[in-house]
Design a protein around this motif. Structure first.
Motif, PDB file in Angstrom:
ATOM      1  N   PRO A  41     -43.550  55.132 -18.305  1.00 40.17           N
ATOM      2  CA  PRO A  41     -42.635  56.271 -18.193  1.00 40.17           C
ATOM      3  C   PRO A  41     -42.574  56.799 -16.768  1.00 40.17           C
ATOM      4  N   GLY A  42     -41.363  56.970 -16.270  1.00 46.72           N
ATOM      5  CA  GLY A  42     -41.187  57.528 -14.933  1.00 46.72           C
ATOM      6  C   GLY A  42     -41.433  56.561 -13.799  1.00 46.72           C
ATOM      7  N   ARG A  43     -41.682  55.294 -14.140  1.00 45.35           N
ATOM      8  CA  ARG A  43     -41.975  54.306 -13.101  1.00 45.35           C
ATOM      9  C   ARG A  43     -40.997  53.142 -13.190  1.00 45.35           C
ATOM     10  N   GLU A  44     -40.881  52.403 -12.112  1.00 49.72           N
ATOM     11  CA  GLU A  44     -40.013  51.238 -12.107  1.00 49.72           C
ATOM     12  C   GLU A  44     -40.677  50.085 -12.851  1.00 49.72           C
ATOM     13  N   ARG A  45     -39.838  49.187 -13.335  1.00 52.19           N
ATOM     14  CA  ARG A  45     -40.367  47.995 -13.972  1.00 52.19           C
ATOM     15  C   ARG A  45     -41.099  47.152 -12.942  1.00 52.19           C
ATOM     16  N   GLU A  46     -42.245  46.612 -13.325  1.00 54.54           N
ATOM     17  CA  GLU A  46     -43.013  45.796 -12.392  1.00 54.54           C
ATOM     18  C   GLU A  46     -43.369  44.462 -13.037  1.00 54.54           C
ATOM     19  N   ARG A  47     -43.487  43.464 -12.199  1.00 56.14           N
ATOM     20  CA  ARG A  47     -43.867  42.138 -12.671  1.00 56.14           C
ATOM     21  C   ARG A  47     -45.375  42.104 -12.909  1.00 56.14           C
ATOM     22  N   VAL A  48     -45.786  41.636 -14.049  1.00 56.52           N
ATOM     23  CA  VAL A  48     -47.198  41.590 -14.412  1.00 56.52           C
ATOM     24  C   VAL A  48     -47.760  40.184 -14.217  1.00 56.52           C
ATOM     25  N   SER A  49     -47.123  39.203 -14.823  1.00 57.69           N
ATOM     26  CA  SER A  49     -47.631  37.838 -14.758  1.00 57.69           C
ATOM     27  C   SER A  49     -46.534  36.868 -15.134  1.00 57.69           C
ATOM     28  N   CYS A  50     -46.528  35.706 -14.480  1.00 61.62           N
ATOM     29  CA  CYS A  50     -45.535  34.684 -14.765  1.00 61.62           C
ATOM     30  C   CYS A  50     -46.179  33.311 -14.744  1.00 61.62           C
ATOM     31  N   ILE A  51     -45.522  32.371 -15.392  1.00 62.11           N
ATOM     32  CA  ILE A  51     -45.998  30.989 -15.395  1.00 62.11           C
ATOM     33  C   ILE A  51     -44.792  30.078 -15.260  1.00 62.11           C
ATOM     34  N   THR A  52     -44.903  29.091 -14.388  1.00 65.27           N
ATOM     35  CA  THR A  52     -43.765  28.226 -14.097  1.00 65.27           C
ATOM     36  C   THR A  52     -43.453  27.290 -15.264  1.00 65.27           C
ATOM     37  N   SER A  53     -42.333  26.596 -15.134  1.00 68.19           N
ATOM     38  CA  SER A  53     -41.773  25.844 -16.252  1.00 68.19           C
ATOM     39  C   SER A  53     -42.738  24.814 -16.832  1.00 68.19           C
TER      40      SER A  53
END
Length: 120
Positions: A41-53
């Motif tokens: 709440p009140g914050r921008e969306r942030e990237r947490v974790s990703c994994i490539t294809s």
């Protein structure tokens, strides 16, 4: 239709664990980088974790390194996020997303989000 169905959120005490899942349909799972974002709440969306294809590379935000683990299961077309040692600052709506490029954060398709609440 493309669908990313996230689940697994809930209420947990600080120090506890949760496992998020995101079931994907409508695109070729093996061809896409997929990952997790969150928005408090009140914050921008942030990237947490990703994994490539092909699962060869992973990304973790500094705030979750050593506590969260991302994985993908091509047979189930599912993305996972194992979250351990949860902190109150992890409280957010968590979204899964997919993107065709392995060189950019996934941003082509988005799921509906699942709420994670960590009580201190």
């Amino acid at each position: 239709d493309v669908q990313l169905q996230a689940s697994g959120g809930g209420l947990v005490q600080a120090g506890g664990s949760l496992r998020l899942s995101c079931v994907v349909s409508g695109f070729i799972f093996e061809d896409y980088t997929i990952g997790w974002f969150r928005q408090a709440p009140g914050r921008e969306r942030e990237r947490v974790s990703c994994i490539t294809s092909k699962g060869g590379s992973t990304y973790y935000a500094d705030a979750v390194k050593g506590r969260f683990t991302v994985s993908r299961d091509s047979t189930k077309k599912t993305l996972f996020l194992q979250m351990n040692s949860l902190k109150s600052e992890d409280t957010a709506v968590y979204y899964c997303a997919g993107g065709y490029s392995d060189y950019a954060p996934p941003n082509d398709y988005w799921g509906q989000g699942t709420q994670v609440t960590v009580s201190s």
